[in-house]
Design a protein around this motif. Sequence first.
Motif, PDB file in Angstrom:
ATOM      1  N   GLY A 608       0.823  -1.198   0.000  1.00 49.46           N
ATOM      2  CA  GLY A 608       0.000   0.000   0.000  1.00 49.46           C
ATOM      3  C   GLY A 608       0.864   1.257   0.000  1.00 49.46           C
ATOM      4  N   TYR A 609       0.260   2.377  -0.372  1.00 53.61           N
ATOM      5  CA  TYR A 609       0.924   3.683  -0.379  1.00 53.61           C
ATOM      6  C   TYR A 609       0.104   4.657   0.445  1.00 53.61           C
ATOM      7  N   HIS A 610       0.842   5.436   1.270  1.00 56.11           N
ATOM      8  CA  HIS A 610       0.201   6.602   1.879  1.00 56.11           C
ATOM      9  C   HIS A 610       0.641   7.804   1.086  1.00 56.11           C
ATOM     10  N   VAL A 611      -0.293   8.488   0.471  1.00 59.86           N
ATOM     11  CA  VAL A 611      -0.020   9.669  -0.336  1.00 59.86           C
ATOM     12  C   VAL A 611      -0.238  10.898   0.540  1.00 59.86           C
ATOM     13  N   ALA A 612       0.875  11.616   0.855  1.00 57.60           N
ATOM     14  CA  ALA A 612       0.821  12.800   1.714  1.00 57.60           C
ATOM     15  C   ALA A 612       0.826  14.029   0.838  1.00 57.60           C
ATOM     16  N   GLU A 613      -0.260  14.747   0.767  1.00 53.22           N
ATOM     17  CA  GLU A 613      -0.382  15.998   0.017  1.00 53.22           C
ATOM     18  C   GLU A 613      -0.489  17.124   1.037  1.00 53.22           C
ATOM     19  N   ILE A 614       0.632  17.815   1.223  1.00 50.26           N
ATOM     20  CA  ILE A 614       0.751  18.828   2.263  1.00 50.26           C
ATOM     21  C   ILE A 614       0.544  20.209   1.621  1.00 50.26           C
ATOM     22  N   ARG A 615      -0.339  20.989   2.196  1.00 50.31           N
ATOM     23  CA  ARG A 615      -0.633  22.341   1.710  1.00 50.31           C
ATOM     24  C   ARG A 615       0.149  23.338   2.566  1.00 50.31           C
ATOM     25  N   VAL A 616       0.920  24.259   1.924  1.00 51.02           N
ATOM     26  CA  VAL A 616       1.710  25.288   2.615  1.00 51.02           C
ATOM     27  C   VAL A 616       1.415  26.646   1.989  1.00 51.02           C
ATOM     28  N   ALA A 617       1.747  27.665   2.732  1.00 52.35           N
ATOM     29  CA  ALA A 617       1.489  29.025   2.248  1.00 52.35           C
ATOM     30  C   ALA A 617       2.448  29.379   1.117  1.00 52.35           C
ATOM     31  N   TYR A 618       2.054  30.390   0.301  1.00 54.92           N
ATOM     32  CA  TYR A 618       2.871  30.817  -0.834  1.00 54.92           C
ATOM     33  C   TYR A 618       4.189  31.447  -0.371  1.00 54.92           C
ATOM     34  N   ARG A 619       4.200  31.940   0.818  1.00 56.26           N
ATOM     35  CA  ARG A 619       5.400  32.604   1.292  1.00 56.26           C
ATOM     36  C   ARG A 619       6.480  31.635   1.696  1.00 56.26           C
ATOM     37  N   GLU A 620       6.165  30.323   1.864  1.00 54.99           N
ATOM     38  CA  GLU A 620       7.131  29.353   2.344  1.00 54.99           C
ATOM     39  C   GLU A 620       8.036  28.926   1.200  1.00 54.99           C
ATOM     40  N   LYS A 621       9.285  28.590   1.599  1.00 57.65           N
ATOM     41  CA  LYS A 621      10.244  28.083   0.653  1.00 57.65           C
ATOM     42  C   LYS A 621      10.034  26.582   0.476  1.00 57.65           C
ATOM     43  N   ILE A 622       9.957  26.146  -0.771  1.00 57.20           N
ATOM     44  CA  ILE A 622       9.631  24.749  -1.060  1.00 57.20           C
ATOM     45  C   ILE A 622      10.732  23.825  -0.564  1.00 57.20           C
ATOM     46  N   ALA A 623      11.978  24.250  -0.666  1.00 59.53           N
ATOM     47  CA  ALA A 623      13.092  23.406  -0.200  1.00 59.53           C
ATOM     48  C   ALA A 623      12.996  23.156   1.296  1.00 59.53           C
ATOM     49  N   GLU A 624      12.623  24.219   2.050  1.00 61.47           N
ATOM     50  CA  GLU A 624      12.454  24.045   3.488  1.00 61.47           C
ATOM     51  C   GLU A 624      11.284  23.122   3.800  1.00 61.47           C
ATOM     52  N   MET A 651       9.564  11.473  -2.669  1.00 64.46           N
ATOM     53  CA  MET A 651       9.161  12.879  -2.721  1.00 64.46           C
ATOM     54  C   MET A 651       8.795  13.247  -4.155  1.00 64.46           C
ATOM     55  N   HIS A 652       7.567  13.693  -4.350  1.00 76.14           N
ATOM     56  CA  HIS A 652       7.084  14.104  -5.668  1.00 76.14           C
ATOM     57  C   HIS A 652       7.247  15.599  -5.903  1.00 76.14           C
ATOM     58  N   GLY A 653       7.247  16.398  -4.835  1.00 78.68           N
ATOM     59  CA  GLY A 653       7.391  17.842  -4.971  1.00 78.68           C
ATOM     60  C   GLY A 653       6.051  18.531  -5.117  1.00 78.68           C
ATOM     61  N   VAL A 654       6.112  19.763  -5.722  1.00 81.58           N
ATOM     62  CA  VAL A 654       4.911  20.586  -5.872  1.00 81.58           C
ATOM     63  C   VAL A 654       4.052  19.990  -6.979  1.00 81.58           C
ATOM     64  N   SER A 656       0.591  21.090  -7.307  1.00 83.82           N
ATOM     65  CA  SER A 656      -0.399  22.070  -7.757  1.00 83.82           C
ATOM     66  C   SER A 656      -0.216  23.365  -6.974  1.00 83.82           C
ATOM     67  N   LEU A 657      -0.651  24.472  -7.613  1.00 84.51           N
ATOM     68  CA  LEU A 657      -0.670  25.785  -6.985  1.00 84.51           C
ATOM     69  C   LEU A 657      -2.130  26.164  -6.791  1.00 84.51           C
ATOM     70  N   GLY A 658      -2.587  26.040  -5.599  1.00 83.40           N
ATOM     71  CA  GLY A 658      -3.985  26.291  -5.345  1.00 83.40           C
ATOM     72  C   GLY A 658      -4.291  27.746  -5.164  1.00 83.40           C
ATOM     73  N   GLU A 659      -5.548  28.040  -4.864  1.00 84.68           N
ATOM     74  CA  GLU A 659      -5.978  29.417  -4.676  1.00 84.68           C
ATOM     75  C   GLU A 659      -5.385  30.028  -3.433  1.00 84.68           C
ATOM     76  N   SER A 660      -5.158  29.193  -2.411  1.00 83.51           N
ATOM     77  CA  SER A 660      -4.652  29.740  -1.163  1.00 83.51           C
ATOM     78  C   SER A 660      -3.445  28.988  -0.633  1.00 83.51           C
ATOM     79  N   ALA A 661      -2.976  27.929  -1.364  1.00 85.84           N
ATOM     80  CA  ALA A 661      -1.862  27.140  -0.839  1.00 85.84           C
ATOM     81  C   ALA A 661      -1.144  26.455  -1.987  1.00 85.84           C
ATOM     82  N   VAL A 662       0.098  26.085  -1.654  1.00 82.60           N
ATOM     83  CA  VAL A 662       0.894  25.295  -2.562  1.00 82.60           C
ATOM     84  C   VAL A 662       0.872  23.849  -2.062  1.00 82.60           C
ATOM     85  N   VAL A 663       0.608  22.892  -2.962  1.00 78.90           N
ATOM     86  CA  VAL A 663       0.480  21.485  -2.582  1.00 78.90           C
ATOM     87  C   VAL A 663       1.794  20.780  -2.894  1.00 78.90           C
ATOM     88  N   VAL A 664       2.412  20.200  -1.819  1.00 77.04           N
ATOM     89  CA  VAL A 664       3.638  19.429  -1.947  1.00 77.04           C
ATOM     90  C   VAL A 664       3.303  17.969  -1.601  1.00 77.04           C
TER      91      VAL A 664
END
Length: 726
Positions: A608-624, A651-654, A656-664
Amino acid sequence: MPLRNAAASLLFLLILIFSPTLSSAQEASPPAAKSASSIDDLIRILENDEARNALLTRLKSEVSTDQAKAPPTEDQTIARQIAEHTRAAAEQIMEGGAAIWSGVAAVATVFSGSGEVDYGLLQTLALNVVLVGASLFASFFVLRMLSYVLQRSLDRRAAGRPWPLRIILTAISTIADIVTVALAWSAGYLIALQVIGAGGGRMDINQTLLLNAFLMVEMLKVAIRFVLQPRFPALRLLSISDTTAAYWYFWLARAISLVGYTFMFAAPVIATNVSDTAAQAIRVLVMLTALVIAIIVILQNRDRVRRVLSSRASHGRGDFISRSGAFLAGIWHVLAIAYLVAAFVVWLVNPTTALPFMISATLKSVAAVIVGGLVIAFIGRFANAGLRLPDDLRLRLPALEGRLKAFVPRVMQVIRTVVTVGVVIAVAQAWGLIDFLGWLSSEAGQRISGSAIAALIILLLGFVAYLAVSSWVEYRLNPEFGSIPTSREKTLLSLFRNAFTIALVVLVSMLALAQIGVNIAPLLAGAGVLGLAIGFGAQKLVQDIITGVFIQLENVMNEGDVVALGSVSGVVEKLTIRSVSIRSLDGTLHLIPFSSVDTVSNLVKDFGYHVAEIRVAYREKIAEVKEAMQEAFDLLMQTEWGDQIIDKLDMHGVTSLGESAVVVRARIKTVAGGHWGTGRAYNELVKQVFDRRGIEIPYPHVTLYKGDEKAGRSPPLQLEGGSQPT
């Protein structure tokens, strides 16, 4: 001339039979004159034609009259036959009663001194019998006192001991009792031969009758003491009280002594020295006394036996034995008294034929009832004791004990019914109502009985096969022994058990029916036609089965898997060849036929796979953000969930760019079914790491933009009820 004399003699006999006038006239003459005159008269009649014709006419009329008066001998009704038997019995009873009164009169004549009896001889016989009896019973009393000491010692040894040792001690006590009776009997013979017989080695027949009566009566008492043991409760094999044992021994011993000494000693002596009629009178009086004693005993135990007979029904049992006992509880004493009275009447009417048959039939019936009762009691005790398997076997086969407990009571009920029917057949055979043994020895009886036994053996073997296969499947599915079964093995073994059970039931039923004489060829043909008709008429069922077969062949799901079938998802609890039972998360059980399944989604197949889609603010650095997600994964590997993870963080990375968050997005590979728990633990650790690093997981928000004026300024935002912005 010889032929003429013979014809004349025959005709004369006919005349004597059919002519009362002639016979009465001849009876008045002397015998010699009667014979001579009859022959002369007969000669004269035969020589005269008119007289001869008149005689023949008279004989014919007499024969016709007698035939008209005679009752019909053929086609007699049952009522007439019963009336004739009743008349014969009444006549014999009257004759027996007259004989009894004659016997009483003969005895009274002897005691009154008016009869022709040698009183000196009677006194000598009485003295010899009294001396032998006194020595016999005196020696028996002394020997009984000595054996009492031994039996009392055996009784103390038997107290509290197990039943095998008690049986041995009881047998030793009974042997000592038998030896006591035999020694007393031998001592009586020795005294009669050497002392009373003046050493001549001769003894009177009356003394022999007394000694033999003593031996027979006391041996019967020994048998009763062996069963009841009225004085030694520890040696008693029956579970009855001391009062009950003493009560029954008191009545039985006295009845045996009364009847035994009367029939084997007193009656033969009276028949030899007085008359047979007097002896029969003594027998009748003694039997009447025994009958009265038996009736008294029956009436004294009426309520006790009634409670015993109705005990099963009072406890709520409704089987044949319970209903029969409840029915007999209120009338058993009437039936018993009627039987004893009938036995007494039969003995009076026909003691040589009817009474032995009645006694033999009664003993056989009692033996059949006792044996049947013991078998039923043993079966009932075995069934009530419960069935408990060894602990090791119960651990290996947990369901076997429950399966046997559900099956054994039904088998015991069948056996009880068979035993009851056997007792009824034995009683009917004993009384001559049926000839079951004769039927059993016939060709038809052997064929039917052999077929029934063969059918029962087939059913028993079928159950043993079912029990063996079910136990083997249960053992293979037990994870505590041997190799742990996989989901595929669980599914296939369950399907195999169901299919084997159906095939076994059909096969055993067909074989059993074939053994009892049923032609199964039409059944097989009918089953084929019926199956074809069902195939055409139940297309949905056929579709269910075909789809289920392919699902099993493709191994797409098994019992215990978490699947999604259309809009229903949950754990597979039961899988058959036609349908699947799914238990959803809220506990609802869904039964889904395979014909309605278009897509099967197995959520626990292989891994099985656990798919973690984490939403962060636009101001955050993706590397961090990626570094924080990797840190949370490293922390997860240090917990108990690390055993569930079978690969590094993907790690799949970004994404999607949502209306209020970036999905990693990242993905964690786990064992089958482990991704749900692992994902929950990972989300918790991500929240902790983000909070520590200050990474925002934003709420959904909207940025409002009103545009710019030509002068380059943004127009003010009008807020109702508030101050204007500057």
